[in-house]
Design an enzyme around this catalytic site. Structure first.
Site, short mmCIF file in Angstrom:
data_model
loop_
_atom_site.label_atom_id
_atom_site.label_comp_id
_atom_site.label_asym_id
_atom_site.label_seq_id
_atom_site.Cartn_x
_atom_site.Cartn_y
_atom_site.Cartn_z
CG ASP A 106 -2.02 -0.94 1.22
OD1 ASP A 106 -2.04 -1.80 0.33
OD2 ASP A 106 -2.89 -0.84 2.11
CG HIS A 115 2.21 0.08 4.47
ND1 HIS A 115 1.93 -0.83 5.47
CD2 HIS A 115 1.07 0.77 4.25
CE1 HIS A 115 0.67 -0.66 5.85
NE2 HIS A 115 0.12 0.30 5.13
NI NI Z 1 -2.71 3.33 3.05
#
Ligand code: NI
Length: 293
Positions: free
Chosen positions: A98, A244
């Protein structure tokens, strides 16, 4: 002449205040917080898994490679509205990243994935796509899937329907303009999207809401080894792993994480491939087993 003895016994507050500020800003900058599970699998036609896929369990070379998977990714839009994992028959798993693209961490991750022939799914922020369109193009060119993570990464559950749809449409358009890629799924920032909003998003844009089955809390920077072990220990058939690609230690954790999962027999697929593999038998089983919880 003893100024120190007269000074007030304070000087405690500023450091704590600063620390609190850092903690708050760290929290605000990341995605966390899985909302309650609401997996409601709907039976659908299922493409058979490819029998040619053989797991390289006897390969213990320095860099294990994911098999070449030619799987359907044209999943039926009625397959489901929310996924935290997907019931599948087999050791298939989806790795998701992400908040990118990131100018240095994403390219470094792409190298790691390429060496292992692992395809991942990137839930990108439209605003970042506009800053680094070339990195998105490279991600698409290397066979990864792109998902919609909104234009500006706001907490959607606080927004009106039209604002939510606007965030998603702007991100979709940023992705299309930068790379030409078609987006099939979305992930809400912070996992925050109300069930009613998920239905609106699904009806208006055709996106299922993709959450995750494993969250290593990598944004808290617990250390490379911790991120890796949380992902490995949390892995399961049909699992969706959250990470992430804006955090360097997360990238550092990927070689050992991916290599370990490959050696354990997992095959990496994209999120829409995973959904397309959804098994009716497993779906029925999952419905039966989750109805108690
Ligand atoms: Ni996010």
């Amino acid at each position: 002449m003893a100024p120190h003895s007269e000074s007030k016994p304070q000087q405690i507050l500023p450091p704590y205040t600063r620390r609190g500020f850092i903690a708050l800003t760290t929290l605000a900058a990341s995605c966390t917080q899985a909302p309650p599970l609401s997996n409601t699998p709907v039976p659908r036609r299922v493409p058979p898994t490819d029998p040619r896929q053989s797991m390289a369990t006897d390969s213990y070379g320095p860099t294990p490679r994911n098999p070449n998977l030619s799987l359907d990714s044209n999943f039926n839009r009625r397959a489901g509205i929310t996924f935290t994992r997907v019931p599948v028959n087999g050791k298939f798993i989806a790795l998701t990243f992400d908040d990118g693209p990131h100018p240095t961490n994403t390219p470094r991750l792409l190298n790691i994935l390429r060496e292992r022939n692992v395809k991942a799914t990137f839930y990108v922020i439209g605003r970042s796509v506009n800053l680094y369109p070339q990195i998105l193009r490279q991600t698409v060119a290397e066979g990864h899937e792109i998902g919609n993570h909104t234009q500006t990464h706001r907490l959607l559950s606080k927004l009106s329907d039209s604002e939510v749809l606007n965030e998603l449409r702007r991100c979709r358009d940023s992705i299309a303009q930068a790379s030409g890629a078609t987006v099939r799924t979305m992930r809400p920032p912070y996992g925050g999207l109300l069930p009613r909003q998920r239905e609106v998003v699904h009806a208006e844009l055709g996106y299922p809401t993709i959450l995750w089955s494993v969250d290593p809390l990598d944004w808290k920077r617990p250390g490379v080894g911790v991120v890796s072990s949380r992902l490995i220990q949390g892995a399961s058939d049909g699992g969706i792993l959250l990470a992430h690609d804006i955090h360097a230690p997360t990238i550092d954790a990927m070689p050992a994480t991916i290599d370990s999962l490959l050696r354990r027999g997992y095959q990496f697929v994209t999120v829409s491939q995973l959904i397309a593999m959804k098994s009716e038998a497993s779906a029925a089983h999952a419905t039966a087993t989750t109805s108690n919880s």
